[in-house]
Scaffold this motif. Sequence first.
Motif, PDB file in Angstrom:
ATOM      1  N   ILE A 208       0.914  -1.159  -0.009  1.00 34.37           N
ATOM      2  CA  ILE A 208      -0.031  -0.019   0.104  1.00 34.37           C
ATOM      3  C   ILE A 208       0.760   1.389  -0.128  1.00 34.37           C
ATOM      4  N   GLU A 209       1.802   1.406   0.927  1.00 31.00           N
ATOM      5  CA  GLU A 209       2.558   2.767   0.972  1.00 31.00           C
ATOM      6  C   GLU A 209       3.946   2.722   0.127  1.00 31.00           C
ATOM      7  N   GLY A 210       4.329   1.502  -0.222  1.00 30.39           N
ATOM      8  CA  GLY A 210       5.631   1.559  -1.060  1.00 30.39           C
ATOM      9  C   GLY A 210       5.442   2.532  -2.293  1.00 30.39           C
ATOM     10  N   PRO A 211       4.479   2.360  -3.126  1.00 27.70           N
ATOM     11  CA  PRO A 211       4.614   3.485  -4.227  1.00 27.70           C
ATOM     12  C   PRO A 211       4.319   4.925  -3.840  1.00 27.70           C
ATOM     13  N   THR A 212       3.977   5.148  -2.627  1.00 34.86           N
ATOM     14  CA  THR A 212       3.893   6.568  -2.373  1.00 34.86           C
ATOM     15  C   THR A 212       5.313   7.173  -1.448  1.00 34.86           C
ATOM     16  N   MET A 213       6.140   6.305  -1.228  1.00 38.85           N
ATOM     17  CA  MET A 213       7.236   6.656  -0.671  1.00 38.85           C
ATOM     18  C   MET A 213       8.432   7.221  -1.626  1.00 38.85           C
ATOM     19  N   PRO A 214       9.195   8.279  -0.962  1.00 39.79           N
ATOM     20  CA  PRO A 214      10.326   8.650  -2.079  1.00 39.79           C
ATOM     21  C   PRO A 214      11.097   7.626  -2.930  1.00 39.79           C
TER      22      PRO A 214
ATOM     23  N   ALA B 152      13.933   6.276  -3.548  1.00 36.92           N
ATOM     24  CA  ALA B 152      15.085   5.302  -3.097  1.00 36.92           C
ATOM     25  C   ALA B 152      14.375   4.168  -2.126  1.00 36.92           C
ATOM     26  N   LEU B 153      13.426   4.804  -1.265  1.00 30.71           N
ATOM     27  CA  LEU B 153      12.675   4.075  -0.187  1.00 30.71           C
ATOM     28  C   LEU B 153      11.728   3.026  -1.158  1.00 30.71           C
ATOM     29  N   ALA B 154      11.060   3.683  -1.887  1.00 24.51           N
ATOM     30  CA  ALA B 154      10.291   2.829  -2.726  1.00 24.51           C
ATOM     31  C   ALA B 154      10.889   1.635  -3.581  1.00 24.51           C
ATOM     32  N   LYS B 155      12.388   1.701  -4.108  1.00 18.87           N
ATOM     33  CA  LYS B 155      12.984   0.637  -4.442  1.00 18.87           C
ATOM     34  C   LYS B 155      13.117  -0.440  -3.415  1.00 18.87           C
ATOM     35  N   ILE B 156      13.420  -0.014  -2.227  1.00 19.11           N
ATOM     36  CA  ILE B 156      13.783  -1.139  -1.166  1.00 19.11           C
ATOM     37  C   ILE B 156      12.330  -1.899  -1.072  1.00 19.11           C
ATOM     38  N   ALA B 157      11.401  -0.920  -0.844  1.00 18.60           N
ATOM     39  CA  ALA B 157      10.113  -1.689  -0.746  1.00 18.60           C
ATOM     40  C   ALA B 157       9.764  -2.748  -1.821  1.00 18.60           C
ATOM     41  N   GLU B 158       9.863  -2.459  -3.064  1.00 14.13           N
ATOM     42  CA  GLU B 158       9.862  -3.083  -4.303  1.00 14.13           C
ATOM     43  C   GLU B 158      10.620  -4.565  -4.143  1.00 14.13           C
ATOM     44  N   MET B 159      11.947  -4.293  -3.799  1.00 11.50           N
ATOM     45  CA  MET B 159      12.759  -5.217  -3.425  1.00 11.50           C
ATOM     46  C   MET B 159      12.437  -6.281  -2.823  1.00 11.50           C
ATOM     47  N   ILE B 160      11.868  -5.836  -1.591  1.00  8.44           N
ATOM     48  CA  ILE B 160      11.394  -6.926  -0.547  1.00  8.44           C
ATOM     49  C   ILE B 160      10.056  -7.527  -0.978  1.00  8.44           C
TER      50      ILE B 160
ATOM     51  N   SER C 202      -8.279   5.428   2.346  1.00 15.38           N
ATOM     52  CA  SER C 202      -7.303   6.428   1.733  1.00 15.38           C
ATOM     53  C   SER C 202      -6.446   7.272   2.865  1.00 15.38           C
ATOM     54  N   GLY C 203      -7.137   7.716   3.883  1.00 19.24           N
ATOM     55  CA  GLY C 203      -6.940   8.622   4.905  1.00 19.24           C
ATOM     56  C   GLY C 203      -6.588   9.950   4.195  1.00 19.24           C
ATOM     57  N   ARG C 204      -7.316  10.262   3.137  1.00 19.18           N
ATOM     58  CA  ARG C 204      -7.361  11.464   2.518  1.00 19.18           C
ATOM     59  C   ARG C 204      -8.595  12.204   2.289  1.00 19.18           C
ATOM     60  N   THR C 205      -9.500  11.540   3.069  1.00 21.78           N
ATOM     61  CA  THR C 205     -11.033  11.968   2.857  1.00 21.78           C
ATOM     62  C   THR C 205     -11.084  13.359   3.625  1.00 21.78           C
TER      63      THR C 205
ATOM     64  N   ALA D  63      -8.063   6.869  14.224  1.00 19.54           N
ATOM     65  CA  ALA D  63      -8.229   6.760  12.960  1.00 19.54           C
ATOM     66  C   ALA D  63      -8.218   5.419  12.509  1.00 19.54           C
ATOM     67  N   VAL D  64      -9.010   4.817  11.624  1.00 21.81           N
ATOM     68  CA  VAL D  64      -8.832   3.666  11.029  1.00 21.81           C
ATOM     69  C   VAL D  64      -8.563   3.889   9.329  1.00 21.81           C
ATOM     70  N   THR D  65      -7.615   3.553   8.964  1.00 22.73           N
ATOM     71  CA  THR D  65      -7.198   3.733   7.761  1.00 22.73           C
ATOM     72  C   THR D  65      -6.119   2.580   7.357  1.00 22.73           C
ATOM     73  N   SER D  66      -5.918   2.529   6.009  1.00 19.96           N
ATOM     74  CA  SER D  66      -4.886   1.711   5.322  1.00 19.96           C
ATOM     75  C   SER D  66      -3.573   2.398   5.225  1.00 19.96           C
ATOM     76  N   PHE D  67      -3.547   3.722   5.436  1.00 19.81           N
ATOM     77  CA  PHE D  67      -2.231   4.391   5.302  1.00 19.81           C
ATOM     78  C   PHE D  67      -1.738   4.947   6.486  1.00 19.81           C
ATOM     79  N   GLY D  68      -0.827   4.421   7.149  1.00 19.38           N
ATOM     80  CA  GLY D  68      -0.401   4.941   8.440  1.00 19.38           C
ATOM     81  C   GLY D  68       0.128   6.336   8.318  1.00 19.38           C
ATOM     82  N   ARG D  69       0.749   6.844   7.329  1.00 26.61           N
ATOM     83  CA  ARG D  69       1.258   8.151   7.249  1.00 26.61           C
ATOM     84  C   ARG D  69       0.440   9.014   6.369  1.00 26.61           C
ATOM     85  N   SER D  70      -0.849   8.913   6.448  1.00 27.58           N
ATOM     86  CA  SER D  70      -1.780   9.716   5.702  1.00 27.58           C
ATOM     87  C   SER D  70      -2.086  11.167   6.720  1.00 27.58           C
ATOM     88  N   PRO D  71      -2.751  11.770   5.857  1.00 24.39           N
ATOM     89  CA  PRO D  71      -3.258  13.003   6.769  1.00 24.39           C
ATOM     90  C   PRO D  71      -4.103  12.746   7.878  1.00 24.39           C
ATOM     91  N   LEU D  72      -5.097  11.751   7.766  1.00 25.20           N
ATOM     92  CA  LEU D  72      -6.000  11.391   8.602  1.00 25.20           C
ATOM     93  C   LEU D  72      -5.238  10.947   9.849  1.00 25.20           C
TER      94      LEU D  72
END
Length: 308
Positions: free
Chosen positions: A17-23, A25-33, A198-201, A220-229
């Motif tokens: 969920i969060e990997g594609p939204t990361m910077p 370099a971090l997204a590359k690590i998430a993708e590799m894992i 989404s945590g963005r409503t 908050a109950v959301t799928s994105f732990g680093r969302s605005p919500l």
Amino acid sequence: MTGVTGESGGLLGRLRIEGPTMPEALAKIAEMILSDPETAAHASIVDLAERSGTSTATVTRFSRTLGFKGYANLRVAIATETGRAEQARWETDISGDIAPDDPLDGVLDVITAADTRAIQATAAGLDVAAVERVAAAIATAGRVEIFGLGSSGTAGREMAFRLERIRVPVWYRSDTHTALTNAALLGPGDVAIGLSHSGRTREAIETLAEAADHGALTVAVTSFGRSPLAEVADVVFTTSVHETTFRVAALSALHSQLLVLDLIYVAVAQRTYERTAEALELTVRAVDAHRVPDTTNNRKRPRREKPL
């Protein structure tokens, strides 16, 4: 912000969920894992950095971004996830794709596997201490306000219905103006729960922010732990989703949301056992007359034969 769940469990679901939204370099690590979790679980920090085309410092930053103290803790979490997946391999072998001409028995397998995986990942990431904190607050709250729209609103209405039946002063709001005006009336000792996959409503964010301004405990109950919500909440519960054809993430999140809310409800009932038992008995009795009697245990009378 405290009580963020999903940091030590449900890791792979969280990375999806969060990997594609990361910077980048971090997204590359998430993708590799995600591409090879078993290898990542046994890789050194140097190996993981080389495989992902990053640096050891970036891997450390990646680990801390997810809430881990360091890479060693991240590796343990990955190993735990891969071990759990190995025990339930039948689930991971089923694709989420559904073709228009697929037989319904196959569609049933896909939906069952997707929902089971989402629920298991959500359960693995739940912070029980955070659940206990929220349940204790709800059990003694003067007011509990719940807000959500769309599918999240369905989960919110169900939670309000359950809490009402055990004498918790709770209201579910689907209208933004009503939600905001009532959030403004909350104070210390009250609880506000906002649900958004989404945590963005915007409406959910504004409602929790208003409640927080007046001293209420915000959840908050959301799928994105680093969302605005999540940023405006005191306690955050992260849910996992597994999409299938025809069921986008927001629609697939319902079962995971209900799991979180159901655990909170049961924890509240435990803390108010006598009151809850009495309330449930009274409510069951109140609607009993509107149920069709159960005659399955009654013997059928022998058929009387007509005289010759």
